[in-house]
Each structure stands twice: as structure tokens, then as C-alpha cells.
Design a protein around this motif. Structure first.
Motif, PDB file in Angstrom:
ATOM      1  N   GLN A   3     -45.745  -1.314 -31.034  1.00 54.05           N
ATOM      2  CA  GLN A   3     -45.025  -0.049 -31.143  1.00 54.05           C
ATOM      3  C   GLN A   3     -43.589  -0.218 -30.696  1.00 54.05           C
ATOM      4  O   GLN A   3     -43.304  -0.940 -29.742  1.00 54.05           O
ATOM      5  CB  GLN A   3     -45.691   1.035 -30.276  1.00 54.05           C
ATOM      6  N   VAL A   5     -40.612   2.450 -29.583  1.00 57.74           N
ATOM      7  CA  VAL A   5     -40.441   3.864 -29.262  1.00 57.74           C
ATOM      8  C   VAL A   5     -38.998   4.116 -28.846  1.00 57.74           C
ATOM      9  O   VAL A   5     -38.536   3.583 -27.821  1.00 57.74           O
ATOM     10  CB  VAL A   5     -41.404   4.308 -28.141  1.00 57.74           C
ATOM     11  N   CYS A  22     -34.829   1.647 -26.982  1.00 58.17           N
ATOM     12  CA  CYS A  22     -35.998   1.349 -27.815  1.00 58.17           C
ATOM     13  C   CYS A  22     -36.885   0.395 -27.034  1.00 58.17           C
ATOM     14  O   CYS A  22     -36.509  -0.755 -26.811  1.00 58.17           O
ATOM     15  CB  CYS A  22     -35.581   0.736 -29.131  1.00 58.17           C
ATOM     16  N   TYR A  95     -33.160   4.720 -35.982  1.00 61.32           N
ATOM     17  CA  TYR A  95     -34.393   3.932 -35.949  1.00 61.32           C
ATOM     18  C   TYR A  95     -34.143   2.561 -35.329  1.00 61.32           C
ATOM     19  O   TYR A  95     -33.149   1.902 -35.640  1.00 61.32           O
ATOM     20  CB  TYR A  95     -34.933   3.729 -37.359  1.00 61.32           C
ATOM     21  N   TRP A 119     -40.869  -1.023 -37.127  1.00 62.11           N
ATOM     22  CA  TRP A 119     -39.944   0.098 -37.054  1.00 62.11           C
ATOM     23  C   TRP A 119     -40.479   1.162 -36.103  1.00 62.11           C
ATOM     24  O   TRP A 119     -41.682   1.394 -36.024  1.00 62.11           O
ATOM     25  CB  TRP A 119     -39.759   0.738 -38.438  1.00 62.11           C
ATOM     26  N   GLY A 120     -39.546   1.817 -35.414  1.00 61.10           N
ATOM     27  CA  GLY A 120     -39.917   2.977 -34.629  1.00 61.10           C
ATOM     28  C   GLY A 120     -39.939   4.222 -35.490  1.00 61.10           C
ATOM     29  O   GLY A 120     -39.626   4.171 -36.695  1.00 61.10           O
ATOM     30  N   HIS A 121     -40.295   5.346 -34.882  1.00 62.23           N
ATOM     31  CA  HIS A 121     -40.366   6.600 -35.620  1.00 62.23           C
ATOM     32  C   HIS A 121     -39.043   7.351 -35.644  1.00 62.23           C
ATOM     33  O   HIS A 121     -38.923   8.344 -36.373  1.00 62.23           O
ATOM     34  CB  HIS A 121     -41.466   7.489 -35.030  1.00 62.23           C
ATOM     35  N   THR A 123     -35.215   8.700 -33.521  1.00 67.04           N
ATOM     36  CA  THR A 123     -34.772   9.738 -32.594  1.00 67.04           C
ATOM     37  C   THR A 123     -33.554  10.421 -33.207  1.00 67.04           C
ATOM     38  O   THR A 123     -32.660   9.757 -33.740  1.00 67.04           O
ATOM     39  CB  THR A 123     -34.456   9.147 -31.199  1.00 67.04           C
TER      40      THR A 123
END
Length: 129
Positions: A3, A5, A22, A95, A119-121, A123
Motif C-alpha cells: 500500500q 498512502v 506518502c 498521487y 499507486w496510492g489513492h 490526496t
């Protein structure tokens, strides 16, 4: 499970600053390049900045060069993006991305979304004029 984040996004007035973080979990990326991309309203995802595994090289898009700084802390498995002198056109979802490759032989690869497997989700960063 790997993950990424992101955190640190928010609302800021033009000229202000934000610092994005991140944090990676599930595997170490201390030997791998990491990057930041962004996607503004109605736009395609675009490259912002990238950093090599040891922080020895940094890459920036022309639009953020001189205002943004990417850095990393391998002990914390975390990459950062310091954003200064923010402009309304910096408004986007930001991202974090990471690749399992140790390095990219063609430096153009650092700018390409398809070189990054994780990849992150994202912000949200909103800059008001």
C-alpha cells in the motif's frame, strides 16, 4: 499487501505551502525510485516529480521546477513533496507512485506513468486565488 498512502493535502491560498507524505507498507521501496503525479479537473494524470532510490537524482516537470522539492526517508519507507509558492493551477489530486525496478536506464522513464507498478489513492490539493 503493498500500500501507498498519501497524506498532507488540503486547501491553501495562492502563494502558500503544503507538504505531502506518502508512506509505503507491505514491502520496502528503499531500493526503488518513487514519484509524484497529479490529475487536475478534466485533465490527464501528469508527472510532477521523481527521485532515485538513494535520493541522488531528482526530476521535476517544468511547471513545478523551483517551487516543489521531492525527498525521501528510506528508514521510514516514505517519500515527501514540499510544495511552495502554490498556484491555482496546482489544484489536483496528487498521487504517489513506486516501481519495483532499481533504476530506469532511460531517464524519460521517470516521467512515465507506465513505469510505476504501485499507486496510492491520492490526496486532494486545492489552491484558491
Amino acid at each position: 499487501q503493498v500500500q501507498l498512502v498519501e497524506s498532507g493535502g488540503g486547501w491553501v491560498q495562492a502563494g502558500g505551502s503544503l507538504r505531502l507524505s506518502c508512506a509505503a507498507s507491505g514491502r520496502s521501496f528503499s531500493a526503488n525510485p518513487m514519484a509524484w503525479f497529479r490529475q487536475g479537473p478534466g485533465k490527464e494524470r501528469e508527472f510532477v516529480a521523481a527521485i532515485t532510490w538513494n535520493g541522488g537524482s531528482e526530476y521535476y516537470s517544468d511547471s513545478v521546477q523551483g517551487r516543489f522539492t521531492i525527498s525521501r526517508d528510506n528508514a521510514k519507507n516514505t517519500v515527501y513533496l514540499q510544495m511552495n509558492s502554490l498556484k491555482p493551477e496546482d489544484t489536483a489530486v496528487y498521487y504517489c507512485a513506486a516501481t519495483v525496478k532499481h533504476f530506469l536506464s532511460d531517464t524519460r522513464g521517470y516521467y512515465a506513468t507506465n513505469e510505476y507498478e504501485y499507486w496510492g489513492h491520492g490526496t486532494q490539493v486545492t489552491v484558491s486565488s
